[in-house]
Design a protein around this motif. Sequence first.
Motif, PDB file in Angstrom:
ATOM      1  N   GLN A   6       0.889  -1.154   0.000  1.00 46.49           N
ATOM      2  CA  GLN A   6       0.000   0.000   0.000  1.00 46.49           C
ATOM      3  C   GLN A   6       0.929   1.207   0.000  1.00 46.49           C
ATOM      4  OE1 GLN A   6      -2.876  -2.104   3.161  1.00 46.49           O
ATOM      5  NE2 GLN A   6      -3.653  -0.121   2.492  1.00 46.49           N
ATOM      6  N   CYS A  23      -3.564  -0.455  -3.792  1.00 49.95           N
ATOM      7  CA  CYS A  23      -3.028  -1.725  -3.309  1.00 49.95           C
ATOM      8  C   CYS A  23      -2.474  -2.499  -4.491  1.00 49.95           C
ATOM      9  CB  CYS A  23      -4.111  -2.542  -2.619  1.00 49.95           C
ATOM     10  SG  CYS A  23      -3.622  -4.225  -2.176  1.00 49.95           S
ATOM     11  N   TRP A  35     -10.504  -6.134   1.189  1.00 44.57           N
ATOM     12  CA  TRP A  35     -10.268  -4.860   1.857  1.00 44.57           C
ATOM     13  C   TRP A  35     -10.960  -4.876   3.210  1.00 44.57           C
ATOM     14  CZ3 TRP A  35      -7.069  -0.896   1.196  1.00 44.57           C
ATOM     15  CH2 TRP A  35      -6.470  -0.714  -0.059  1.00 44.57           C
ATOM     16  N   LEU A  44     -10.802  -5.157  12.898  1.00 48.00           N
ATOM     17  CA  LEU A  44     -10.873  -4.991  11.449  1.00 48.00           C
ATOM     18  C   LEU A  44     -12.272  -5.365  10.965  1.00 48.00           C
ATOM     19  CD1 LEU A  44      -7.503  -6.725  10.637  1.00 48.00           C
ATOM     20  CD2 LEU A  44      -8.021  -4.362  10.100  1.00 48.00           C
ATOM     21  N   TYR A  89      -7.210   1.733   6.469  1.00 50.96           N
ATOM     22  CA  TYR A  89      -7.677   0.733   5.506  1.00 50.96           C
ATOM     23  C   TYR A  89      -6.549  -0.235   5.180  1.00 50.96           C
ATOM     24  CZ  TYR A  89     -11.815   3.528   4.957  1.00 50.96           C
ATOM     25  OH  TYR A  89     -12.991   4.199   5.214  1.00 50.96           O
ATOM     26  N   PHE A  90      -6.911  -1.532   5.196  1.00 48.89           N
ATOM     27  CA  PHE A  90      -5.937  -2.585   4.912  1.00 48.89           C
ATOM     28  C   PHE A  90      -6.386  -3.412   3.714  1.00 48.89           C
ATOM     29  CE2 PHE A  90      -2.970  -2.380   8.354  1.00 48.89           C
ATOM     30  CZ  PHE A  90      -3.676  -1.811   9.402  1.00 48.89           C
ATOM     31  N   ALA A  92      -5.723  -7.011   1.820  1.00 47.25           N
ATOM     32  CA  ALA A  92      -5.247  -8.345   2.211  1.00 47.25           C
ATOM     33  C   ALA A  92      -5.401  -9.302   1.037  1.00 47.25           C
ATOM     34  CB  ALA A  92      -6.023  -8.859   3.421  1.00 47.25           C
ATOM     35  N   PHE A 106      -1.315  -9.168   4.702  1.00 48.69           N
ATOM     36  CA  PHE A 106      -1.835  -7.810   4.749  1.00 48.69           C
ATOM     37  C   PHE A 106      -0.807  -6.806   4.272  1.00 48.69           C
ATOM     38  CE2 PHE A 106      -5.906  -7.804   6.946  1.00 48.69           C
ATOM     39  CZ  PHE A 106      -5.958  -9.062   7.507  1.00 48.69           C
ATOM     40  N   THR A 108       0.517  -2.715   4.753  1.00 46.41           N
ATOM     41  CA  THR A 108       0.855  -1.965   5.965  1.00 46.41           C
ATOM     42  C   THR A 108      -0.217  -0.958   6.356  1.00 46.41           C
ATOM     43  OG1 THR A 108       2.135  -0.469   4.592  1.00 46.41           O
ATOM     44  CG2 THR A 108       3.344  -2.220   5.734  1.00 46.41           C
ATOM     45  N   GLY A 109      -1.225  -0.810   5.506  1.00 44.85           N
ATOM     46  CA  GLY A 109      -2.330   0.078   5.843  1.00 44.85           C
ATOM     47  C   GLY A 109      -2.164   1.478   5.275  1.00 44.85           C
TER      48      GLY A 109
ATOM     49  N   GLN B  37      -0.233  -7.791  15.307  1.00 43.94           N
ATOM     50  CA  GLN B  37      -0.113  -6.497  14.635  1.00 43.94           C
ATOM     51  C   GLN B  37       0.712  -5.562  15.497  1.00 43.94           C
ATOM     52  OE1 GLN B  37      -3.829  -4.417  13.952  1.00 43.94           O
ATOM     53  NE2 GLN B  37      -2.962  -3.147  12.322  1.00 43.94           N
ATOM     54  N   GLY B  42       0.673  -3.981   9.143  1.00 47.84           N
ATOM     55  CA  GLY B  42      -0.540  -4.765   9.019  1.00 47.84           C
ATOM     56  C   GLY B  42      -0.448  -6.023   9.848  1.00 47.84           C
TER      57      GLY B  42
END
Lengths: 116, 116
Positions: A6, A23, A35, A44, A89-90, A92, A106, A108-109, B37, B42
Amino acid sequence: AQSVAQPEDQVNVAEGNPLTVKCTYSVSGNPYLFWYVQYPNRGLQFLLKYITGDNLVKGSYGFEAEFNKSQTSFHLKKPSALVSDSALYFCAVRPRTTSGTYKYIFGTGTRLKVLA
Amino acid sequence: DTGVSQDPRHKITKRGQNVTFRCDPISEHNRLYWYRQTLGQGPEFLTYFQNEAQLEKSRLLSDRFSAERPKGSFSTLEIQRTEQGDSAMYLCASSLAGTSGNNEQFFGPGTRLTVL
């Protein structure tokens, strides 16, 4: 090594404007894509997934995501952002393997900040 | 609220002590996952169970870590001889095993561990 990127730590957007959270992934085969959103002190929350079929998938709260196989990307989008969309927001990925792994990898957000 | 619960929500311990966390999945879900985490990252996969069988473990799960799901319902994650590097949020997730195996994972609120 399998990975999810990300590229933006933070995305700022004005309320009412469209938003995109990027992403890309480096995973062999045709993985499942997801997501999730994380609000402070909350777990999450699932937003949407791509399994197969139409490249544009729709999810919760007006979010959608576009799968691009050639670019190995799965960008999250929303036509009109709300202040309440501000969160982490992640992206995956779940690899499809013959061994049948169910783990998610995942990114890193990306912190989304919607400005009023 | 996704229905996955974790206890405790916060744990502060001294280096060298043992800690145990509990996860209660959504009742009809037969798959259960543990992730870790750390700040700015993530979630990283630790292990997963299908019913009571532990089917996959990450290399992150050192021999100080052990997870169980004795009756295929709740699960515990124990860390022995904690180290400061174990400080993290420990997330539990559950999912239903579908015919195509792509059912999304539902996450709990996490247990935040601080090792002093």
